[in-house]
Design a protein around this motif. Structure first.
Motif, mmCIF file in Angstrom:
data_model
loop_
_atom_site.group_PDB
_atom_site.id
_atom_site.type_symbol
_atom_site.label_atom_id
_atom_site.label_comp_id
_atom_site.label_asym_id
_atom_site.label_seq_id
_atom_site.Cartn_x
_atom_site.Cartn_y
_atom_site.Cartn_z
ATOM 1 N N VAL A 1 0.846 -1.179 0.000
ATOM 2 C CA VAL A 1 0.000 0.000 0.000
ATOM 3 C C VAL A 1 0.882 1.229 0.000
ATOM 4 O O VAL A 1 1.754 1.369 0.857
ATOM 5 C CB VAL A 1 -0.912 0.022 1.240
ATOM 6 C CG1 VAL A 1 -1.728 1.291 1.275
ATOM 7 C CG2 VAL A 1 -1.817 -1.197 1.241
ATOM 8 N N LYS A 2 0.688 2.072 -0.982
ATOM 9 C CA LYS A 2 1.439 3.318 -0.999
ATOM 10 C C LYS A 2 0.572 4.428 -0.445
ATOM 11 O O LYS A 2 -0.409 4.836 -1.069
ATOM 12 C CB LYS A 2 1.869 3.671 -2.409
ATOM 13 C CG LYS A 2 2.603 4.999 -2.442
ATOM 14 C CD LYS A 2 3.141 5.380 -3.794
ATOM 15 C CE LYS A 2 3.902 6.709 -3.663
ATOM 16 N NZ LYS A 2 4.449 7.158 -4.939
ATOM 17 N N ALA A 3 0.917 4.887 0.718
ATOM 18 C CA ALA A 3 0.162 5.970 1.337
ATOM 19 C C ALA A 3 1.015 7.221 1.295
ATOM 20 O O ALA A 3 1.899 7.416 2.127
ATOM 21 C CB ALA A 3 -0.213 5.622 2.769
ATOM 22 N N LEU B 1 3.493 -1.471 4.012
ATOM 23 C CA LEU B 1 3.065 -0.081 3.918
ATOM 24 C C LEU B 1 4.213 0.775 3.417
ATOM 25 O O LEU B 1 5.293 0.789 4.011
ATOM 26 C CB LEU B 1 2.591 0.412 5.284
ATOM 27 C CG LEU B 1 1.393 -0.378 5.838
ATOM 28 C CD1 LEU B 1 1.123 -0.004 7.290
ATOM 29 C CD2 LEU B 1 0.167 -0.132 4.989
ATOM 30 N N GLY B 2 3.987 1.443 2.315
ATOM 31 C CA GLY B 2 5.021 2.301 1.748
ATOM 32 C C GLY B 2 4.490 3.701 1.557
ATOM 33 O O GLY B 2 3.368 4.021 1.947
ATOM 34 N N GLY B 3 5.291 4.536 0.942
ATOM 35 C CA GLY B 3 4.878 5.925 0.764
ATOM 36 C C GLY B 3 5.231 6.734 1.996
ATOM 37 O O GLY B 3 5.621 6.204 3.030
ATOM 38 N N PRO C 1 2.322 5.720 14.239
ATOM 39 C CA PRO C 1 0.928 5.552 14.634
ATOM 40 C C PRO C 1 0.050 5.016 13.505
ATOM 41 O O PRO C 1 -0.889 4.265 13.753
ATOM 42 C CB PRO C 1 0.499 6.975 15.017
ATOM 43 C CG PRO C 1 1.765 7.676 15.357
ATOM 44 C CD PRO C 1 2.806 7.094 14.468
ATOM 45 N N LEU C 2 0.376 5.418 12.279
ATOM 46 C CA LEU C 2 -0.414 4.940 11.158
ATOM 47 C C LEU C 2 -0.222 3.434 10.981
ATOM 48 O O LEU C 2 -1.178 2.678 10.804
ATOM 49 C CB LEU C 2 -0.022 5.683 9.884
ATOM 50 C CG LEU C 2 -0.884 5.338 8.655
ATOM 51 C CD1 LEU C 2 -1.322 6.596 7.930
ATOM 52 C CD2 LEU C 2 -0.140 4.422 7.710
ATOM 53 N N VAL C 3 1.018 3.003 11.048
ATOM 54 C CA VAL C 3 1.287 1.574 10.908
ATOM 55 C C VAL C 3 0.599 0.793 12.024
ATOM 56 O O VAL C 3 -0.021 -0.251 11.797
ATOM 57 C CB VAL C 3 2.807 1.301 10.934
ATOM 58 C CG1 VAL C 3 3.086 -0.192 10.834
ATOM 59 C CG2 VAL C 3 3.494 2.050 9.798
ATOM 60 N N THR D 1 3.978 -4.709 7.811
ATOM 61 C CA THR D 1 5.186 -3.937 8.101
ATOM 62 C C THR D 1 5.300 -2.710 7.219
ATOM 63 O O THR D 1 4.705 -2.650 6.149
ATOM 64 C CB THR D 1 6.432 -4.832 7.894
ATOM 65 O OG1 THR D 1 7.596 -4.053 8.092
ATOM 66 C CG2 THR D 1 6.462 -5.370 6.465
ATOM 67 N N ALA D 2 6.078 -1.761 7.690
ATOM 68 C CA ALA D 2 6.390 -0.619 6.838
ATOM 69 C C ALA D 2 7.497 -1.046 5.885
ATOM 70 O O ALA D 2 8.339 -1.874 6.228
ATOM 71 C CB ALA D 2 6.843 0.570 7.678
#
Lengths: 419, 419
Positions: B220-222, B334-336, B343-345, B367-368
DNA sequence: GCCACTTCCTTCGGCGACCGAACCAAGACC
DNA sequence: GGTCTTGGTTCGGTCGCCGAAGGAAGTGGC
């Protein structure tokens, strides 16, 4: 399901028939092709290759030539067909309260279909005996009709560890957890057996028999519960732990705090499954005895039932909209008992067109299963045949003892998954 | 994107290098293996086959032997490595307001990384010139350092028709619709070019460089927007129309009636993207100039910003919970820019563990991204190299004229997709 | 220090799936 | 009655893979 020691990046060999031969059979069986020239166009292989494969299959009796077709401006094609007297597999589509049985041939038709009441919740001990008995009788009838019974395919309404052939943690069905259904049936019937989730076999059935051209599709089984089977790149997608395709336990706003059989709250299943619909209809004071009654009410135009069914469709559509955006399939097929309700199908369509990106719905097929209640049978039967066609071509009636290269494989003559 | 005349069920040949050779390079480059014996174990091929493939690659200069390793009780393995002086690809990771450039080798490292401000919204005419100039300079530096520049991989922050190498209907970036980015760049640079969506190349990068063992994962690119890339069966999954992986425009309750750039309302993007976060933080009276400022506030423990970021994570997690149940991946990465916010992760993790079936999360890695901002560069570079390694082994510096079997292929030396 | 055993890697013959070129078969079209 | 088109086969040849055999170079037991 196993914590997976991670097999060295799978050889990706589809097992069963040498690949091409299996595809040839599939294409002929599904009616997509009817001559060698068709196969050349469809497979993109050299004519010589196709000719060789077809010849092998004809020699093995898995394919026959039946006269010639009409010319398209040149020589007439020699038509190919799957012989009627060929192999069949038994198929069993288990539901929570009934079971459907049939014999399925490579041509894709389900013959000798029968349905019996059977309460799976009573546990394996109480149900297996009856099931085996019916299957034995079915097998006998098929053999008497001159067919060779090659195996059995089973669709089970709960999670299945297909590698081990076992049921895994089904909700509302105590006693089935870790039951080695495959080997038990294989031992009792003397046949190779394949067991998979019911939605998975339905997806296989729809794909094989009516949408063989599609590479990516999702089949949603909306019956007593809700399940889904996923075809990706033309083959069944199982995900990392074999649990892929679950949409039943996605949380939806409308389900609020309703407790679900899975132990969580607010699951789709609590507001859109057949069971929940029956409960909701009863709450409104209507007397219904099951999903079939609800469907009857809808057909008769009863407003309350129709509203509820439509609402169930919206909930399913809401969840599917996420799936469609994410997975971008070519088709969403609705199967299971509730798919017979037009308002539900319409509601799903509406939700998807409303919520999904235009790019994902512009070419999307959204339809009710065309094979109806037989989709599961067809899928189970086909899957079983698929795993076996490479075996003895002739009249043996009993599969040869497994060559068994694999070490950790149990008794019976269980079938491996293509993985 | 095309209404797809439905190619005859794709040959499933991964293109590029003859398959096995490409996998050998991947395994060596990613550090998973370091000797022929390792390859035998990892690929499951016969030792003789591995030996032959390795020999070919060594002859072509794509692989070298570098001494011997430590014994494991027998003869010492002869270590294999990708030569440093080998080929590189340029990589460009385009964002809506900046661009990152680098040279990527088969070893997986991103060298000579640079970042520039670049407003894509200004349209192709205003941006392409600068981009080409920077890329030319980068290519020159690499050539001066003795490397061969084999191609260019581009990650674009919007939908891409990878077959045609064109941008398709990007939101908020007028002028880019149907712009044939690939061929323009190919012509300007004299290099083969590959263009894909930014989240897709990030998924490729993470998969290749840090999680090569996994078969199914979602990245996921956030960042300013939200996108995702899907790896299924070890390869990028695009779906029917190339639109797979969109989670940005899924409707979430909290977004209510908020209008989205896509023309719909209530999209995830309107409450969880970097852009929406910046707006929300400003609404609370804090002065921020971009997502970077928000992240700084979070790192400093500013309560309001932290709350908002955490809430964004919950929204993303809500949508991802559906994806995880349905797709059952082995990892969610999680990327971006926003993935740097703990906290987002944490919120995503919490949501997934709360809402998904235990079966899907028991072995799930959440994971990030470990390659951080370079994931996109690595993926774009790798993808480009992947399409080219079968070309001239030596110092030519310019790819040979395409053998061009395909008819409808345009100018330049564009690269085909593995399909 | 020698020998058995392990691990690593190569050589060699062979197999199976596929390909292309050439060619025959049998129709349509004019 | 040619010519063109479509359908299908035959025949070498390529490519990727395999297994058996065996050589190279280690470790470990006695």
């Amino acid at each position: 399901m196993p914590p997976a020691p991670q097999q060295p990046s799978a050889p990706a060999v589809p097992a069963g028939l040498p690949g091409t031969a299996a595809r040839v059979l599939d294409l002929v069986a599904s009616g997509v092709v009817s001559s060698r020239a068709d196969l050349v166009r469809e497979l993109g292989l050299a004519a010589s290759t196709v000719s060789a494969r077809v010849q092998e299959l004809v020699d093995q009796g898995l394919l026959t030539e039946v006269g010639e077709g009409t010319s398209r401006g040149g020589r007439r094609p020699r038509l190919l067909r799957i012989p009627d007297d060929g192999a069949v597999a038994l198929a069993a589509d288990l539901g929570s309260h009934h079971v459907r049985l049939a014999a399925v041939g490579l041509t894709g038709s389900a013959a000798d279909v029968e349905e019996h009441a059977l309460d799976l919740a009573a546990g394996p001990a109480a149900t297996l005996g009856v099931l085996v008995e019916r299957l034995r009788a079915l097998a006998e009838r098929q053999r008497a009709a001159g067919r060779t019974v090659r195996g059995l395919g089973v669709g089970f309404p709960g999670p299945v560890d297909t590698e081990a052939g076992r049921v895994v943690a089904p909700s509302r069905m105590p006693g089935w957890h870790l039951f080695d259904l495959r080997d038990r049936l294989a031992d009792a019937l003397g046949l190779p057996v394949l067991v998979d989730n019911d939605a998975n076999v339905m997806a296989l059935g729809e794909h094989r028999t009516v949408l063989p051209h599609l590479r990516h599709l999702v089949l949603v089984k909306a019956g007593r519960g809700i399940g889904s089977g996923v075809i990706s790149h033309g083959t069944l997608y199982r995900g990392a732990g074999g649990a892929a395709g679950d949409i039943s336990h996605v949380r939806v706003e409308a389900a609020a705090e309703r407790p679900c059989s899975c132990g969580n709250i607010g699951c789709l299943e609590t507001v859109a499954s057949g069971a929940s619909l029956v409960a909701a209809v009863r709450e409104r004071g209507l007397r219904v005895d099951g999903a079939a009654d609800v469907l009857r009410l809808v057909r008769d135009g009863e407003p309350q039932a129709t509203t509820l069914v439509r609402q169930a469709g919206r909930h399913i559509g809401t969840v599917l909209s996420v799936v469609v955006n994410f997975f971008n399939p070519q088709a969403v097929v609705l199967g299971g008992a509730l798919a017979a309700a037009e308002p539900l199908v319409a509601a799903v369509r509406g939700m998807l067109y409303e919520r999904c990106l235009p790019m994902t719905t512009s070419d999307l097929v959204i339809t009710a299963s065309t094979t109806g209640p037989d989709a599961g049978l067809l899928g189970a039967g086909h899957a079983a045949l698929r795993e076996l066609v490479h075996e003895a071509p002739a009249e043996t009636g009993r599969a040869p003892a497994a060559p068994a290269a694999e070490p950790g494989r149990g008794a019976g003559t269980p079938m491996a998954e293509p993985r």
